[in-house]
Structure formats: C-alpha cells, structure tokens
Design a protein around this motif. Structure first.
Motif, PDB file in Angstrom:
ATOM      1  N   LEU A  69       0.798  -1.219   0.000  1.00  0.00           N
ATOM      2  CA  LEU A  69       0.000   0.000   0.000  1.00  0.00           C
ATOM      3  C   LEU A  69       0.831   1.270   0.000  1.00  0.00           C
ATOM      4  N   VAL A  70       2.004   1.227   0.618  1.00  0.00           N
ATOM      5  CA  VAL A  70       2.742   2.465   0.880  1.00  0.00           C
ATOM      6  C   VAL A  70       3.876   2.724  -0.098  1.00  0.00           C
ATOM      7  N   THR A  71       4.711   1.744  -0.361  1.00  0.00           N
ATOM      8  CA  THR A  71       5.936   2.015  -1.114  1.00  0.00           C
ATOM      9  C   THR A  71       5.684   2.004  -2.609  1.00  0.00           C
ATOM     10  N   ASN A  72       5.728   3.162  -3.194  1.00  0.00           N
ATOM     11  CA  ASN A  72       5.673   3.262  -4.646  1.00  0.00           C
ATOM     12  C   ASN A  72       6.719   4.219  -5.178  1.00  0.00           C
ATOM     13  N   ASN A  73       7.577   4.721  -4.316  1.00  0.00           N
ATOM     14  CA  ASN A  73       8.640   5.619  -4.717  1.00  0.00           C
ATOM     15  C   ASN A  73       9.907   4.806  -4.973  1.00  0.00           C
ATOM     16  N   PRO A  74      10.364   4.698  -6.218  1.00  0.00           N
ATOM     17  CA  PRO A  74      11.537   3.875  -6.503  1.00  0.00           C
ATOM     18  C   PRO A  74      12.822   4.344  -5.818  1.00  0.00           C
ATOM     19  N   SER A  75      12.883   5.581  -5.382  1.00  0.00           N
ATOM     20  CA  SER A  75      14.088   6.046  -4.704  1.00  0.00           C
ATOM     21  C   SER A  75      14.073   5.721  -3.216  1.00  0.00           C
ATOM     22  N   ASP A  76      12.948   5.223  -2.719  1.00  0.00           N
ATOM     23  CA  ASP A  76      12.826   4.855  -1.311  1.00  0.00           C
ATOM     24  C   ASP A  76      13.622   3.582  -1.034  1.00  0.00           C
ATOM     25  N   VAL A  77      14.325   3.528   0.099  1.00  0.00           N
ATOM     26  CA  VAL A  77      15.147   2.371   0.435  1.00  0.00           C
ATOM     27  C   VAL A  77      14.286   1.140   0.684  1.00  0.00           C
ATOM     28  N   PHE A  78      13.104   1.314   1.262  1.00  0.00           N
ATOM     29  CA  PHE A  78      12.211   0.172   1.475  1.00  0.00           C
ATOM     30  C   PHE A  78      11.749  -0.410   0.150  1.00  0.00           C
ATOM     31  N   HIS A  79      11.508   0.453  -0.817  1.00  0.00           N
ATOM     32  CA  HIS A  79      11.094  -0.022  -2.137  1.00  0.00           C
ATOM     33  C   HIS A  79      12.204  -0.862  -2.769  1.00  0.00           C
ATOM     34  N   LYS A  80      13.432  -0.410  -2.623  1.00  0.00           N
ATOM     35  CA  LYS A  80      14.552  -1.116  -3.246  1.00  0.00           C
ATOM     36  C   LYS A  80      14.744  -2.507  -2.654  1.00  0.00           C
ATOM     37  N   TYR A  81      14.639  -2.618  -1.331  1.00  0.00           N
ATOM     38  CA  TYR A  81      14.943  -3.890  -0.687  1.00  0.00           C
ATOM     39  C   TYR A  81      13.743  -4.818  -0.525  1.00  0.00           C
ATOM     40  N   SER A  83      10.234  -4.184  -2.262  1.00  0.00           N
ATOM     41  CA  SER A  83       9.144  -4.138  -3.228  1.00  0.00           C
ATOM     42  C   SER A  83       9.590  -4.002  -4.676  1.00  0.00           C
ATOM     43  N   ALA A  84      10.871  -3.914  -4.925  1.00  0.00           N
ATOM     44  CA  ALA A  84      11.327  -3.692  -6.293  1.00  0.00           C
ATOM     45  C   ALA A  84      11.250  -4.982  -7.102  1.00  0.00           C
ATOM     46  N   ILE A  85      11.082  -4.807  -8.396  1.00  0.00           N
ATOM     47  CA  ILE A  85      11.035  -5.947  -9.303  1.00  0.00           C
ATOM     48  C   ILE A  85      12.400  -6.031  -9.979  1.00  0.00           C
ATOM     49  N   PHE A  86      13.064  -7.141  -9.788  1.00  0.00           N
ATOM     50  CA  PHE A  86      14.378  -7.356 -10.375  1.00  0.00           C
ATOM     51  C   PHE A  86      14.352  -8.620 -11.203  1.00  0.00           C
ATOM     52  N   THR A  87      15.280  -8.710 -12.104  1.00  0.00           N
ATOM     53  CA  THR A  87      15.547  -9.928 -12.836  1.00  0.00           C
ATOM     54  C   THR A  87      16.995 -10.288 -12.565  1.00  0.00           C
ATOM     55  N   ASN A  94      25.194  -9.888  -7.755  1.00  0.00           N
ATOM     56  CA  ASN A  94      25.831  -9.638  -6.458  1.00  0.00           C
ATOM     57  C   ASN A  94      25.162  -8.529  -5.653  1.00  0.00           C
ATOM     58  N   GLU A  95      24.051  -7.987  -6.119  1.00  0.00           N
ATOM     59  CA  GLU A  95      23.354  -6.952  -5.367  1.00  0.00           C
ATOM     60  C   GLU A  95      22.449  -7.584  -4.309  1.00  0.00           C
ATOM     61  N   ILE A  96      22.590  -7.162  -3.079  1.00  0.00           N
ATOM     62  CA  ILE A  96      21.832  -7.738  -1.967  1.00  0.00           C
ATOM     63  C   ILE A  96      20.338  -7.416  -2.069  1.00  0.00           C
ATOM     64  N   SER A  97      19.995  -6.300  -2.697  1.00  0.00           N
ATOM     65  CA  SER A  97      18.591  -5.906  -2.781  1.00  0.00           C
ATOM     66  C   SER A  97      17.764  -6.900  -3.601  1.00  0.00           C
ATOM     67  N   ILE A  98      18.373  -7.575  -4.553  1.00  0.00           N
ATOM     68  CA  ILE A  98      17.654  -8.583  -5.331  1.00  0.00           C
ATOM     69  C   ILE A  98      17.232  -9.722  -4.426  1.00  0.00           C
ATOM     70  N   PHE A 104      11.706 -11.724   0.595  1.00  0.00           N
ATOM     71  CA  PHE A 104      10.477 -11.168   1.150  1.00  0.00           C
ATOM     72  C   PHE A 104       9.251 -11.674   0.389  1.00  0.00           C
ATOM     73  N   SER A 105       9.357 -11.822  -0.916  1.00  0.00           N
ATOM     74  CA  SER A 105       8.242 -12.376  -1.705  1.00  0.00           C
ATOM     75  C   SER A 105       7.951 -13.809  -1.297  1.00  0.00           C
ATOM     76  N   LEU A 106       8.996 -14.622  -1.212  1.00  0.00           N
ATOM     77  CA  LEU A 106       8.799 -16.020  -0.850  1.00  0.00           C
ATOM     78  C   LEU A 106       8.368 -16.168   0.600  1.00  0.00           C
ATOM     79  N   ALA A 107       8.849 -15.296   1.491  1.00  0.00           N
ATOM     80  CA  ALA A 107       8.419 -15.346   2.893  1.00  0.00           C
ATOM     81  C   ALA A 107       6.943 -14.977   3.010  1.00  0.00           C
TER      82      ALA A 107
END
Length: 177
Positions: A69-81, A83-87, A94-98, A104-107
């Motif tokens: 509901l809250v994170t939709n700002n791509p520059s937000d740190v919570f979004h990066k770690y 809610s972001a969509i990565f491939t 080697n990026e930890i955010s992926i 978090f998705s699987l949890a």
C-alpha cells in the motif's frame, strides 16, 4: 526471446522465479493483496494464542500489505529492498537488494501457506491451490516458451489465488470461534 536451449536447469528455473517475483511485486496484483489480507483476517479471528512461527508469519504478512500500500517511490530504500522488481542477470547477481526482495516475496507466500495449515484453520484446499500455482509458474521457466506464455501462466496463478482466497473465506465462515 533468448537462446534458452543453452541454459542450465538452474537458469531456466530462475526465469520462472523472475516471473513469480514480478507478478508478486506488481502494484496492480490486488488478488494477492486480498489473499494476504484474508490470511491476516483469519489469523486475527481464530483467537488462538500466537506461537513464535505465527508471530513471524503474521509480521511478514503485515509488512507485505504495508509495503504493497505504501511504497511506490523507486528512490525509497524500502522499495529497493522489499518491493522492487528485479531480474537476476549476470551483471547484477551480487546486489543484496535482489535477494532481499526475492526472500520477502517467498516469505510472504510461505506465511500464507503457514496460516493455511494452522490447527484451527485447516485450509488444505487453499494450501494445494497456492502451492501448485507457485510451482506451475516456476516450472514454466523450464519451457522454451517462458516469454511467449507468461500471461497465460500468470492467469493460472491468479485463478489459483481466487480459489485460495475463497477457501480461506469459506473456512472463516464455517469455523466456530
């Protein structure tokens, strides 16, 4: 479409995981939001003291709904770690955010499965639907048509989410608290 015949089995399954990750983190996936909200409602309503695993699962689903509901700002740190969509690709493996976003998705899915198997809830039908939809979506990565058939498989995932939500709601209406 990439040359999938040269990919290893792990690379093919990771393509399917990328599809699941992108679909789970999609901001318009209100079916998954309603399914997780139904699990939260079910956990609150069955008035059993929470154990340690219940607290972890409940907290994960609360965070999932809050970030949805809250994170939709791509520059937000919570979004990066979270809610972001990565491939996963060779240039960003080697990026930890992926991995935090995948975890978090699987949890979140695991928490929904956990609440299906609670003693007082016992929604085995919901467990089967959610498990199979996840497995089918990951298994499509093994197919050479992973890019051509992505929307059909996600439609199957969405139909399974509807069945999961209906199963959880049916159990919430028939249980005696």
């Amino acid at each position: 479409m990439p040359e999938i015949q040269g990919y290893s089995f792990f690379q093919k399954v990771s393509l399917g995981m990328d599809r699941v990750q992108a679909h789970i983190k999609d901001r318009t996936n209100f079916l998954l939001f309603s399914a997780s909200f139904t699990c939260l409602f079910k956990a609150i309503m069955h008035k059993k003291p929470f154990g340690f695993q219940d607290i972890i699962a409940f907290s994960t689903l609360c965070l999932f709904n809050a970030f949805f509901l809250v994170t939709n700002n791509p520059s937000d740190v919570f979004h990066k770690y979270f809610s972001a969509i990565f491939t996963i690709e060779p240039n960003n493996w080697n990026e930890i955010s992926i991995y935090t976003s995948y975890f978090f998705s699987l949890a979140s899915i695991a928490s929904m499965l956990w609440f299906c198997l609670e003693k007082n809830i016992e929604s085995y039908i919901g467990f089967v639907f959610l498990s199979l939809s996840l497995l089918v979506t990951v298994a499509v990565g093994v197919s050479p048509t992973v890019y051509a058939s992505e929307q059909r498989i996600l439609f199957l995932f969405d139909i399974s989410l509807v069945a999961f939500t209906c199963s959880m709601l049916r159990n919430s209406l028939t249980l005696k608290y």
